[in-house]
Scaffold this motif. Structure first.
Motif, PDB file in Angstrom:
ATOM      1  N   PHE A  96       7.553   2.448  -0.500  1.00 59.37           N
ATOM      2  CA  PHE A  96       8.715   3.176  -0.005  1.00 59.37           C
ATOM      3  C   PHE A  96       8.417   4.722  -0.261  1.00 59.37           C
ATOM      4  N   LEU A  97       7.984   4.816  -1.569  1.00 55.71           N
ATOM      5  CA  LEU A  97       7.842   6.156  -2.251  1.00 55.71           C
ATOM      6  C   LEU A  97       6.654   6.915  -1.466  1.00 55.71           C
ATOM      7  N   ILE A  98       5.524   6.185  -0.843  1.00 51.01           N
ATOM      8  CA  ILE A  98       4.444   6.612  -0.095  1.00 51.01           C
ATOM      9  C   ILE A  98       4.921   7.186   1.310  1.00 51.01           C
ATOM     10  N   ASP A  99       5.678   6.444   1.683  1.00 53.25           N
ATOM     11  CA  ASP A  99       6.103   6.647   3.268  1.00 53.25           C
ATOM     12  C   ASP A  99       7.085   7.932   3.200  1.00 53.25           C
ATOM     13  N   HIS A 107      14.181  16.488   4.729  1.00 51.62           N
ATOM     14  CA  HIS A 107      13.162  15.718   5.036  1.00 51.62           C
ATOM     15  C   HIS A 107      12.987  14.575   4.645  1.00 51.62           C
ATOM     16  N   ILE A 108      12.866  14.512   3.174  1.00 45.88           N
ATOM     17  CA  ILE A 108      12.784  13.017   2.335  1.00 45.88           C
ATOM     18  C   ILE A 108      13.918  12.216   2.912  1.00 45.88           C
ATOM     19  N   ASN A 109      15.331  12.778   2.846  1.00 42.20           N
ATOM     20  CA  ASN A 109      16.349  11.919   3.322  1.00 42.20           C
ATOM     21  C   ASN A 109      16.285  11.344   4.882  1.00 42.20           C
ATOM     22  N   GLU A 131       1.790  16.559   2.167  1.00 41.88           N
ATOM     23  CA  GLU A 131       1.316  17.653   3.067  1.00 41.88           C
ATOM     24  C   GLU A 131       2.403  17.902   4.231  1.00 41.88           C
ATOM     25  N   VAL A 132       3.074  17.202   4.373  1.00 44.05           N
ATOM     26  CA  VAL A 132       4.397  17.585   5.379  1.00 44.05           C
ATOM     27  C   VAL A 132       5.509  18.291   4.737  1.00 44.05           C
ATOM     28  N   LEU A 133       5.765  17.987   3.303  1.00 50.00           N
ATOM     29  CA  LEU A 133       6.778  18.575   2.772  1.00 50.00           C
ATOM     30  C   LEU A 133       6.411  19.783   2.406  1.00 50.00           C
TER      31      LEU A 133
END
Length: 211
Positions: free
Chosen positions: A73-76, A24-26, A81-83
């Motif tokens: 970038f890191l915040i977005d 998901h981060i990717n 809460e999603v991860l």
């Protein structure tokens, strides 16, 4: 004899980030790059992979070559809460950390809000004397020497008295070059010469008798 200081990575070391969180981060990183660099999905994916391989963190490549704001970038790309829905970790992790003698520190390439949020959801944040996300390291990620040197200097640590616990071999190579004891969290049967011990899960640390 004084106890050593344990320096733990977070993702794929203390929890199984490859079980959904990294995917998901990717995806979020790719979308961010498509928006901010004006490139298509294929090019964004290729750049993301290349920067990660080259710099240890996609963020580092984006700030170096494209002048993006690393904090935004890191915040977005790390919405805890999603991860958190994909969070997977060992059953007795907290007990195993309690049983390890010595001071414990987190050193992660993830941002501080993400690292703290994941640790809180795992209910293990109180086990760590200090927590370093990449934004606490002047945005210099592992395996760069500067990331390690920042932590050693701030904590007043002698690397010879530190044990680095990591899933990433490049990060362990830097740790070993500094003089740390290195522990690789991996299911690989082999281990390179700069890895002192290989474990498959954190509970196995207790068997190593390193203190």
């Amino acid at each position: 004899m004084s106890h050593k200081t344990w320096i733990f990575d977070l993702d794929d070391t203390l929890h199984h980030a490859s079980g959904g969180i990294f995917d998901h981060i990717n995806k979020l990183m790719t979308e961010y790059m498509m928006r901010h660099l004006g490139v298509g999905e294929e090019e964004a994916c290729a750049l993301r992979s290349r920067y990660w391989a080259q710099y240890g963190a996609t963020m580092h490549g984006l700030t170096t070559h494209h002048g993006i704001d690393p904090q935004q970038f890191l915040i977005d790309t790390h919405p805890v809460e999603v991860l958190a829905q994909w969070l997977q970790f060992e059953d007795r992790l907290a007990e195993n950390l309690t049983a390890l003698p010595g001071r414990k520190i987190i050193l992660s390439n993830g941002p501080q809000h993400y690292v703290e949020g994941i640790l809180q959801r795992m209910k293990i944040q109180h086990h760590f004397a200090s927590i370093y996300g990449v934004d606490q390291l002047n945005y210099v990620p592992k395996p760069h020497l500067g990331a390690f040197q920042t932590v050693l200097a701030r904590e007043g640590l002698n690397p010879a008295h530190c044990i680095m616990v990591e899933d990433s071999l490049p990060n362990l190579l830097t740790a070993k070059e500094l003089g740390m004891t290195t522990i690789w969290v991996s299911h690989e049967p082999r281990k390179p010469a700069y890895v002192d011990h290989r474990i498959e899960k954190i509970s196995q640390l207790l068997r190593l008798h390193l203190n």
